[in-house]
Structures are given as C-alpha cells and as structure tokens.
Design a protein around this motif. Structure first.
Motif, short mmCIF file in Angstrom:
data_model
loop_
_atom_site.label_atom_id
_atom_site.label_comp_id
_atom_site.label_asym_id
_atom_site.label_seq_id
_atom_site.Cartn_x
_atom_site.Cartn_y
_atom_site.Cartn_z
N ASP A 97 -24.38 -34.88 6.67
CA ASP A 97 -24.03 -34.91 5.25
C ASP A 97 -25.22 -34.56 4.36
OD1 ASP A 97 -21.40 -35.37 5.52
OD2 ASP A 97 -21.44 -37.51 5.07
N ARG A 98 -26.42 -34.87 4.83
CA ARG A 98 -27.63 -34.55 4.07
C ARG A 98 -27.73 -33.05 3.79
NH1 ARG A 98 -30.48 -33.43 1.18
NH2 ARG A 98 -32.74 -33.52 0.88
N VAL A 99 -27.33 -32.25 4.77
CA VAL A 99 -27.36 -30.79 4.62
C VAL A 99 -26.32 -30.34 3.61
CG1 VAL A 99 -27.11 -28.59 5.82
CG2 VAL A 99 -28.21 -30.51 6.96
N ILE A 100 -25.12 -30.94 3.69
CA ILE A 100 -24.04 -30.59 2.74
C ILE A 100 -24.49 -30.90 1.31
CG2 ILE A 100 -21.62 -30.99 2.13
CD1 ILE A 100 -21.99 -29.72 4.88
N GLN A 101 -25.13 -32.08 1.15
CA GLN A 101 -25.63 -32.45 -0.19
C GLN A 101 -26.67 -31.44 -0.68
OE1 GLN A 101 -27.09 -36.40 0.47
NE2 GLN A 101 -25.05 -37.24 0.80
N ALA A 102 -27.55 -31.00 0.23
CA ALA A 102 -28.58 -30.03 -0.14
C ALA A 102 -27.94 -28.71 -0.59
CB ALA A 102 -29.52 -29.78 1.04
N VAL A 103 -26.88 -28.30 0.10
CA VAL A 103 -26.18 -27.05 -0.27
C VAL A 103 -25.55 -27.18 -1.66
CG1 VAL A 103 -24.26 -25.52 0.32
CG2 VAL A 103 -25.79 -26.33 2.10
N TRP A 104 -24.90 -28.34 -1.90
CA TRP A 104 -24.30 -28.56 -3.22
C TRP A 104 -25.38 -28.58 -4.31
CZ3 TRP A 104 -19.88 -27.60 -5.14
CH2 TRP A 104 -18.72 -27.68 -4.36
N GLY A 105 -26.51 -29.21 -4.00
CA GLY A 105 -27.62 -29.24 -4.95
C GLY A 105 -28.13 -27.85 -5.25
N PHE A 106 -28.27 -27.05 -4.20
CA PHE A 106 -28.73 -25.66 -4.37
C PHE A 106 -27.76 -24.88 -5.26
CE2 PHE A 106 -28.63 -21.20 -3.12
CZ PHE A 106 -29.97 -20.85 -3.17
N PHE A 107 -26.46 -25.04 -4.96
CA PHE A 107 -25.43 -24.32 -5.72
C PHE A 107 -25.47 -24.71 -7.20
CE2 PHE A 107 -20.98 -23.85 -7.18
CZ PHE A 107 -20.81 -22.50 -6.93
N ALA A 108 -25.60 -26.02 -7.46
CA ALA A 108 -25.62 -26.52 -8.84
C ALA A 108 -26.83 -25.98 -9.60
CB ALA A 108 -25.65 -28.05 -8.84
N VAL A 109 -28.00 -25.99 -8.95
CA VAL A 109 -29.21 -25.49 -9.62
C VAL A 109 -29.11 -23.98 -9.84
CG1 VAL A 109 -31.71 -25.18 -9.34
CG2 VAL A 109 -30.66 -27.36 -8.74
N TYR A 110 -28.59 -23.26 -8.87
CA TYR A 110 -28.42 -21.81 -8.96
C TYR A 110 -27.58 -21.45 -10.18
CZ TYR A 110 -28.58 -17.23 -6.53
OH TYR A 110 -28.85 -15.93 -6.14
N VAL A 111 -26.43 -22.15 -10.32
CA VAL A 111 -25.52 -21.88 -11.44
C VAL A 111 -26.17 -22.25 -12.77
CG1 VAL A 111 -23.32 -22.55 -12.50
CG2 VAL A 111 -23.44 -22.13 -10.03
N THR A 112 -26.89 -23.39 -12.81
CA THR A 112 -27.54 -23.84 -14.05
C THR A 112 -28.60 -22.84 -14.49
OG1 THR A 112 -27.20 -26.12 -13.34
CG2 THR A 112 -28.77 -25.76 -15.12
N VAL A 113 -29.46 -22.41 -13.55
CA VAL A 113 -30.52 -21.45 -13.87
C VAL A 113 -29.91 -20.13 -14.33
CG1 VAL A 113 -32.35 -20.04 -12.82
CG2 VAL A 113 -32.26 -22.48 -12.36
N PHE A 114 -28.87 -19.70 -13.62
CA PHE A 114 -28.19 -18.44 -13.99
C PHE A 114 -27.67 -18.51 -15.42
CE2 PHE A 114 -24.65 -15.61 -14.51
CZ PHE A 114 -24.98 -14.48 -13.78
N THR A 115 -27.00 -19.62 -15.75
CA THR A 115 -26.40 -19.79 -17.09
C THR A 115 -27.48 -19.77 -18.17
OG1 THR A 115 -24.68 -21.16 -16.08
CG2 THR A 115 -24.87 -21.23 -18.48
N ALA A 116 -28.60 -20.47 -17.92
CA ALA A 116 -29.68 -20.52 -18.90
C ALA A 116 -30.24 -19.13 -19.17
CB ALA A 116 -30.79 -21.45 -18.41
N MET A 117 -30.47 -18.35 -18.12
CA MET A 117 -31.01 -17.00 -18.27
C MET A 117 -30.01 -16.06 -18.93
SD MET A 117 -33.17 -16.48 -14.79
CE MET A 117 -34.79 -17.25 -14.64
N PHE A 118 -28.75 -16.23 -18.60
CA PHE A 118 -27.68 -15.44 -19.21
C PHE A 118 -27.67 -15.65 -20.73
CE2 PHE A 118 -22.92 -15.54 -20.18
CZ PHE A 118 -22.82 -14.16 -20.37
N LEU A 119 -27.81 -16.91 -21.17
CA LEU A 119 -27.81 -17.22 -22.60
C LEU A 119 -29.05 -16.64 -23.30
CD1 LEU A 119 -26.52 -20.92 -22.47
CD2 LEU A 119 -25.27 -18.90 -23.25
N VAL A 120 -30.20 -16.68 -22.61
CA VAL A 120 -31.43 -16.11 -23.20
C VAL A 120 -31.26 -14.60 -23.40
CG1 VAL A 120 -33.88 -15.62 -22.80
CG2 VAL A 120 -32.97 -17.88 -22.26
#
Length: 469
Positions: free
Chosen positions: A377-400
């Motif tokens: 489950d630790r790996v699954i959590q890491a993947v979800w964390g990666f996905f969430a950060v990826y989307v957040t960073v993408f959105t921030a740069m898109f807005l800039v």
C-alpha cells in the motif's frame, strides 16, 4: 569538467564542414572546464560517502548546472543569434530530451550547432537511464521498477553498492549499441551520414530534435518513418528490460512484462482509432499511408519523442488532443521517455477498481498485484501522491502561462509538452516555441526539469526539512 569535453565534438564538426561556429564551442569548452576545475580543485582530496540527501542534490544539480553550461556555446554562436533565455531554453530542452525548440530555419544553421543540439539529447538520454534504473531506486523515489515482480537482473539491489557501476556500464553499452544500430538503419534508408547519426541520437533518447524545420517529414520516406517508429518504441521500453531480454536471449520476455505489454496495447489501440478517424474524414484515402502516418504520430507523441512527419495539430475532431493526452502516460519506467509512465497508470487504475469493489464489499481484503507480486500500500500511496503533485504543478504553470497572455489551448499544450518532455504542442506552439514571451519560456524550462526529475526529486530540495540537520 567531463561535460566540457563534449563541446569539442561540435567544434571539430565546425572545422570539418567549414561553416563556422567552432570558436563558440571552444570558448564554451574553456569556460566550462575552468569553472569545473575551480569547483573541484579545493576538494580534490576529500573522500566521503554520499548520503541520500547528497544524492538528491547531485541529481538536481546535474540537470540544472549542465543545462546552463550547455547554453553557453549556443549564446556565443553568431548563427543562430539568440538571447540568453532562448539559449537556456534550447539547452534545457536538449538535455531533458524534451525536443521543444525556439530555433527556426534549422536547415540553414551551422553543422556544429545542429550536432550540439542532438548530442545534448543523447547525453541527456543516457543520464536519464542511469538515473531511473541505477540511482533513483537507491534514493527511494521514481524507481517504480523496484516494486515490479518481473524486474530481474541488475535493478533489484536497493543499496548504494558497486553494483550501480556495473549496472550503469551495462546500460551504457546497450545504449551506445542501439544508437549505432539506429543510425546505421537511417543511413541505409537514405539519410546522409550526418543526419543519420543526428537522428539516431534523438530517436533512441526519445528527444525529438531534428536538423530540419519539417522534422522527419523533410525526408518524405516511409522506410525512414518505419525505422523511426521502431527506434522510438525501443527507447520507450525500460532499458532494464532490454538488458534482461538481451541476457536471456528471449524476446517473449517483453510480452510477459505487464508494463511493456500494456504500453504496446495502448499504442495499437490509439493507432487503430487514428487510422479509422483519418480514413472516415477523408484526410487520407490511401490505407497504407493512413496507417504509417497514424502509427508514426501515435508513437512519436505517445513516447514523448515529438518527431513529426505531418502537422498532426490540424487532424480532424479529437485526434490532436487524444495524442497530446497520450503524452501524459508516456512510456515505461526506466526508459528515456517523459510523462507519468505506464506503470503508474496501471496502479492508479487498479486502485480505482479496488475502491469501487470496496463500496460493495467494505470488509474485503483486496490486494493489488502486478504480475504475481502484491504491491504494498505504501507504493500505491506514493503513486497517488505523485499524481496529485503532478496535476497541482501542471495547473499552477498553466495559470501562469494564461496570465502571460497565451490562449487556453496554447498554454495547456505548452505546459503538457514541457512537463511531459514531449516537445511540440498545439495552437501557437505546434511547430516551435519561438513566439512565446520570455516569462513563459522560463516557466517551461522549470516544467521540463520537473518532468525529467519525476517532480518529487526537484521539489524535495525546496522543502525546509531537506535543509535541516
């Protein structure tokens, strides 16, 4: 200091072809070598074991520092006459194997400059493989391949031992051999020797830089296109997997690996959709031509290489966006591709399915498996964390980028093309990024580095916890 010697190769090219710009590379060599020596000399006798924290810093600085020094000869060259921003952008794009360019009139540029861009791709690709297969698993990030049941051979060892050196050496031989083979096939298919070597560099590194404004479309040769498809697919499968297949001499190992199998099925499915839409819309009437063009663009965009043989951004209905969204998946972990990697999407899909099943059976124990191995489950959590950060960073740069005055389509595709290390986007950035404002270019440089360093690796050194003892 080692990196500085690579600038001597394009300097020799400049002399050999007699079209200038050797001086820019010789000065770049001197500047880089001097800076490297000045940094190394005071600590040349210090011998100390690297800690995990040092590992993160080394990995991040590897790409950031070399990208900046790689820009020096591009800025000093008289042709192209470009700004500091454009020189850094081109260098970052080269070394991260993104392939987005701010240069126009590539066909008329000096051979030295053209070769340097391709060489940056090739060196970046090698760095990525060693990073993904040998280094990141030791740091406990990226390295999804650590947890794959099918992972054999040199990737299993999770401690920082001399095995890394052996792994890196084996991967280096493999990478050089595949590049040489690819260049040879391009040459036999009709490219000039210079073009064959250059495109061999960028195909295996899934980079996408070309010596021509029309990319591979310049050659208008189906044999070259088919050779490039194979080269890009080879570059987008884990080099650890290539090593295993080579050692076991059993090509069926590719199909037994769940990530490689899923990746190839996705490529075939997307190609089938493209062929159908292009034939039904009348964009192509010749079935073989539609199949080659479709497969080429699906592989080029899906593997985040970014070569083009036709302007796919004007294809009918949803096809351009389908291809762009495919770049978010990218290729396999441990390859030279960008994107989030197929293995993460497999685990996200399995986790989503598990959550739906749990709604019906709340108390059921439902393990997630890859092959025969249960994923912690630790790996699954890491993947979800990666996905969430990826989307957040993408959105921030898109807005800039929207704030910088770009249209929605241009801003979205420019960020996608950069953070996924793809290269060409849609809208105003479908052919090159020369027309973007300076702010947008610097934001996209950061996006390329974030994408290449698997996001976490770069973000971790920005946290206060990292700098606390």
């Amino acid at each position: 200091m080692i990196f500085s010697t690579s600038m001597l190769v394009p300097a020799v090219m400049g002399f050999a072809y007699g079209d200038g710009e050797s001086d820019a590379f010789l000065i770049g060599f001197a500047v880089t070598l001097t800076t490297g020596t000045a940094a190394w000399w005071p600590v040349r006798h210090v011998q100390r074991e690297l800690k995990v924290r040092d590992g993160f810093l080394v990995v991040v600085l590897f790409w950031m520092v070399l990208s900046l020094f790689g820009a020096v000869p591009l800025y000093l060259a008289e042709r192209p006459d470009i700004s500091v921003t454009d020189a850094v952008f081109e260098s970052v794009s080269g070394l991260t194997t993104t392939g987005a360019t701010v240069l126009v009139g590539l066909d008329t540029l000096p051979h030295a400059v053209l070769f340097w861009r391709q060489l940056l791709h090739w060196m970046g690709g090698m760095g990525i493989i060693v990073l993904a297969v040998a280094v990141l698993p030791m740091l406990g990030v990226g390295g999804m391949q650590l947890y794959r049941a099918e992972t054999p051979g040199p990737i299993k060892d999770s401690k920082l031992t001399p095995r890394i050196r052996e792994t890196a050496k084996a991967l280096w031989y493999l990478y050089v051999s595949l590049t040489a083979l690819c260049a040879l096939v391009f040459w036999l298919a009709g490219m000039s020797a210079f073009d064959a070597v250059s495109h061999g560099f960028s195909a295996i590194a899934t980079g996408g830089f070309s010596n021509h404004d029309l990319s591979l479309g310049h050659h208008d040769n189906p044999v070259i296109e088919l050779a490039a498809i194979v080269a890009m697919l080879v570059g987008s499968i884990s080099f650890g997997m290539h090593f295993t297949v080579w050692r076991s001499a059993n090509p069926l190992t590719y199909w037994r690996d769940s990530e490689t199998r899923t990746f190839l099925i996705m490529v075939l499915a997307a190609t089938t959709v493209c062929v159908g839409v292009l034939l039904l819309s009348g964009t192509y009437v010749n079935v073989p031509e539609a199949m080659v063009k479709s497969m080429f663009q699906v592989v080029a965009i899906g593997t985040t290489t970014g070569f083009t043989t036709t302007d796919y951004s004007v294809w009918p209905t949803f096809l351009p966006m389908l291809l762009l969204l495919g770049s978010f998946v990218g290729g396999c972990a441990g390859s030279t591709t960008g994107g989030m990697k197929v293995v993460r999407f497999i685990l996200l899909a399995k986790q989503g399915t598990r959550e739906i099943t749990r709604l019906v059976h709340p108390n059921a124990e439902i393990p997630i498996k890859m092959g025969a191995k249960v994923i912690p489950d630790r790996v699954i959590q890491a993947v979800w964390g990666f996905f969430a950060v990826y989307v957040t960073v993408f959105t921030a740069m898109f807005l800039v980028l929207l704030a910088a005055g770009l249209s929605e389509l241009t801003a979205f595709s420019a960020v996608a093309a950069s953070i996924n290390n793809l290269g060409p986007g849609l809208g105003e950035v479908s052919s090159n990024m020369a027309g973007l404002p300076a702010l947008a270019k610097w934001v996209l440089c950061l996006a390329m580095l974030l994408g290449r360093l698997e996001v976490f690796t770069l973000l971790v050194i920005l946290t206060p916890a990292f700098w606390r003892h």
